[in-house]
Design an enzyme around this catalytic site. Sequence first.
Site: not given
Ligand code: NAD
Length: 561
Positions: A111, A164, A182, A253-254, A276-277, A418
């Site tokens: 993962y 994504r 997953k 997912e993603d 899940d996201d 991530n």
């Molecule tokens: P998403 O694409 O829905 O959202 C990304 C957000 O970041 C958008 O609002 C975008 O405008 C913003 N963004 C992009 N560049 C930016 C910048 N330079 N400054 C400010 N904001 C900016 O993606 P998501 O599903 O929300 O996921 C985002 C991150 O969170 C990913 O890296 C993902 O791996 C991580 N994530 C982690 C977990 C976990 O378990 N820890 C779970 C889900 C997502």
Amino acid sequence: MGIMTPISCDSGLSPVGGAPFPRGAALLANSLLNKGTAFTERERDALGLRGLLPPRVFTMDEQVGRVLGNFRRKENALEKYIFLTTLQNRNETLFYRVMQDHAEEMIPIIYTPTVGQACLEYGAIFRRPRGLFISIRERGRIAEILRHWPVIDVRMIVVTDGERILGLGDLGALGMGIPVGKLALYTACAGLHPAYGLPITLDVGTDNASLRADPFYLGLPQARVRGAAYDEFIAEFVTAVRAVFPRALLQWEDFGNTNAFRLLQDNRPKLCSFNDDIQGTAAVAVAGLLASLRETGGKLTEQRLLFLGAGEAGTGIADLFVAAACSAGLSAAEACARCWFVDSEGLVVRNRSGRPLAHHKLPYAQDHAPLRTLAEAVDAVRPTILIGVSGQAGTFTPAILRRMAELNARPVVFALSNPTSQAECTAETVYRETQGRALFASGSPFAPVTLNGRIFTPGQGNNVYIFPGVGYGALACGAREITDAMFLAAARRLAELVTAGDLAMGRIYPALTRIREVSLELAIAVVAEARENGLATIALPDDPRAELCARRFEAVYRDYV
Ligand code: NAD
């Protein structure tokens, strides 16, 4: 998965063999039944295996020892990933024994973060397919393709369209590594029988030009199909899943966020599903927040949250925070006013010029002058909690972290993006810049940090703590739908499972070594929530713990003769 005999399932969460038991080479090629060198002398005679295996019989413990030795000799994480995947395709019982007993060592390989690199290189490291690839060219035939899957009673589907993938962007069909990983966690963490899981990639093309030009790209080398054609494709998929696998729970997912919110909202009433996201991440973050309040001494209703990133993860967390704050006495408007967002265009405010705000951001558009940078927003909002979900590495700069430490005796900082390469800050930076006062969690693991002779062990704020238990609990009680209240119940239970010892080490999540226990506790909490709201359709004892334990897949060899 090897050549898998169709398996039918009766009740409970363990499949019961229906087809004739395979023999000889077919048995060795069946990853669910294969024991490799551990087939006993009697089995070798009775099942036509004599000569197909080297003569010495090994115990499972000896096999585990060999696997661990080989695994640890691999030079890098990607090689380890390939090694584990090959083991999974050959002998799933042994694979899950190793995963379960060495969760802390194996989960970062199968993962995040390694799965991110594996997806980037999926075309190059591709050995054999696992799961179903359904492309938009197959419109009109999706039900037929689902029936090609050798298991007739699938219970858990994890599906992506690859737009994504983690914080890595559009990886098209290469995103398949995520559903595969997953589902492995559903089994390793919660005990879902591996035969019940089905990973699916919906290939509608990719807008990643370098992938389209790559001669080894596995997917359709065309631009993403969007609009009505995409929606019709998804609608056909949902209808086909309901017809072919009526007992399956589905995890979105993603998906890119232009589709993710919509798909969840539109399909929730039709199909027992969750994203899940959005929801899993929300629960893990709210759990971390609840646990961190035990250290800061603050009240949930008094927190000010500032998010970098207003996508699926960020607004999902805020929505669940609002639900938790409302149950603690705030009105929805008061709770929303405590959540502030900075996205790629600056502070999310009502009167922002430029593109109209996306629907999911509207509840959090505050009455404030527009601000461009995160540093300005930190000054203006004075957050108690800073949450990174932007996929933008290094955006929590030393100056921002120092400011958080000026504003708070115990600043709470979550860098959840991530894989590790995309985290908003490293563990070392946050502890150094806050003189060890920060309560920190990251999405992907960071090694412990030593500062002024004290060792800080950062917790992993990752939804691996949430989705296996929630999914397992929902399946066990036959939940009609997966509600936000179930995620809140899971978050609360997860926070309770954090021990004083964890907190003393700086960790606001339980150790990953406890992941089976944690997943079971969350499943029990979800069953209780489902029952309370009349959503459970399968009768379980009043205290379902023993039943849920007994139904778990155990990675042990059964005697076949
Ligand atoms: P998403 O694409 O829905 O959202 C990304 C957000 O970041 C958008 O609002 C975008 O405008 C913003 N963004 C992009 N560049 C930016 C910048 N330079 N400054 C400010 N904001 C900016 O993606 P998501 O599903 O929300 O996921 C985002 C991150 O969170 C990913 O890296 C993902 O791996 C991580 N994530 C982690 C977990 C976990 O378990 N820890 C779970 C889900 C997502």
